[in-house]
Design an enzyme around this catalytic site. Structure first.
Site, mmCIF file in Angstrom:
data_model
loop_
_atom_site.group_PDB
_atom_site.id
_atom_site.type_symbol
_atom_site.label_atom_id
_atom_site.label_comp_id
_atom_site.label_asym_id
_atom_site.label_seq_id
_atom_site.Cartn_x
_atom_site.Cartn_y
_atom_site.Cartn_z
ATOM 1 N N PRO A 2 0.828 -1.202 0.000
ATOM 2 C CA PRO A 2 0.000 0.000 0.000
ATOM 3 C C PRO A 2 0.867 1.260 0.000
ATOM 4 C CG PRO A 2 -0.834 -1.607 1.565
ATOM 5 C CD PRO A 2 0.496 -2.118 1.101
ATOM 6 N N GLU A 3 0.487 2.231 -0.810
ATOM 7 C CA GLU A 3 1.265 3.459 -0.924
ATOM 8 C C GLU A 3 0.597 4.586 -0.143
ATOM 9 O OE1 GLU A 3 2.916 4.122 -4.813
ATOM 10 O OE2 GLU A 3 2.883 1.988 -5.266
ATOM 11 N N LYS A 51 3.991 6.058 4.616
ATOM 12 C CA LYS A 51 3.341 4.749 4.646
ATOM 13 C C LYS A 51 3.109 4.251 6.075
ATOM 14 C CE LYS A 51 5.524 3.356 0.283
ATOM 15 N NZ LYS A 51 6.320 2.305 -0.382
ATOM 16 N N ARG A 251 13.612 -3.324 -5.888
ATOM 17 C CA ARG A 251 12.165 -3.258 -6.084
ATOM 18 C C ARG A 251 11.868 -3.404 -7.575
ATOM 19 N NH1 ARG A 251 10.018 0.002 -2.048
ATOM 20 N NH2 ARG A 251 7.950 -0.592 -2.831
#
Length: 287
Positions: A2-3, A51, A251
């Site tokens: 989730p951002e 976050k 990533r």
């Protein structure tokens, strides 16, 4: 993962449900905080910082949580929450007489004095959705990051709230190569990138479905993110995915070689099939 926009919406939902009411249910299922009892205290506010989620209580403590890859907080009516308490993936339950907040698959949960919050979020850069947002500072941090622009966007010390989705989409829209050294980009280019990612995430926080294209129909929400092996919506070439970032912290980065300056240095160039597809490409709009 989730951002920032998703975490901001989560904080808003938790705050609306819990703020101002006494806590009557406290069940924290992380070993270090399993004996902490929050009952009798009241929620002052729940806020996001990048976050991270900060649940501040009137007993001068903060419940700090991070969703990591798969975590979420749900809000259920108190009289409907009993079945949730039996779930094996439940990591926290905090409830009032009216509502219960349920933390599922949380990546981190801790309780600390509120005046020590800086120890867990003080390292973060300007929050894209916070009162401290400073585009000039964010741009300066990116240019001085000593890494690629893609990895710099994902480093929360430069600006807080960006994950792989908004990094990939903002770089594509600005036609920037993710692996270009941030220090070699012009000041206007970095400033435009910062403005773009802020605009994307600021718009997204008001919607349940994240979309950079302006279309929230399934399969049409993004330009490059999660679209490897599919045609670029701009040039018709093939979108690709490769790893980016320092060793041990890599990533995924989705990008279009045709629109963004060629194949990335970590991309072996092998054919990539569409993620989760049967081989058929989804319809696309050119932009």
């Amino acid at each position: 993962m989730p951002e920032g926009d998703t975490v901001w919406r989560t904080a808003q939902r938790l705050n609306q449900a819990l703020a101002g009411a006494p806590i009557v249910l406290s069940d924290l299922r992380f070993p270090a905080v399993a004996t902490v009892d929050l009952r009798g205290s009241s929620t002052i506010e729940v806020v996001s910082r990048g976050k991270h989620l900060l649940h501040r209580l009137d007993c001068d403590v903060t419940v700090h949580s991070h969703l990591r890859m798969e975590g979420q907080w749900r809000v259920e009516a108190a009289d409907q929450s009993t079945r949730w308490l039996r779930r094996q993936d439940l990591r926290a339950a905090v409830g009032t007489d009216t509502w219960t907040a349920l933390g599922l698959r949380l990546g981190l949960l801790e309780v600390l004095p509120t005046d020590r919050e800086h120890e867990v979020v003080g390292h973060l850069g300007p929050d894209l959705l916070g009162p401290d947002w400073d585009p000039g500072s964010a741009a300066s941090r990116l240019r001085a990051s000593g890494t690629t622009i893609g990895a710099g966007l994902l480093d929360q010390r430069n600006l807080a709230g960006v994950g792989t989705l908004w990094a990939a989409e903002s770089l594509f829209l600005e036609r920037l190569h993710p692996w270009q050294a941030a220090s070699t980009l012009s000041v206007p280019a970095v400033d435009a990138l910062v403005a773009r990612v802020h605009r994307l995430i600021d718009t997204a926080r008001h919607h349940a479905v994240q979309a950079s294209t302006g279309v929230r129909r399934r399969g049409e929400e993004t330009y490059v993110h999660a679209r490897s092996g599919r045609p670029c919506r701009r040039c018709g070439g093939t979108v690709r995915v490769a790893m980016i970032g320092p060793a041990g912290q890599e990533r995924t980065m989705f990008y279009c070689p045709g629109c963004q300056g060629g194949v990335g240095p970590t991309d072996e160039g092998r054919p990539q099939r569409p993620l989760g597809s049967s081989g058929r490409a989804t319809p696309y709009r050119r932009v």
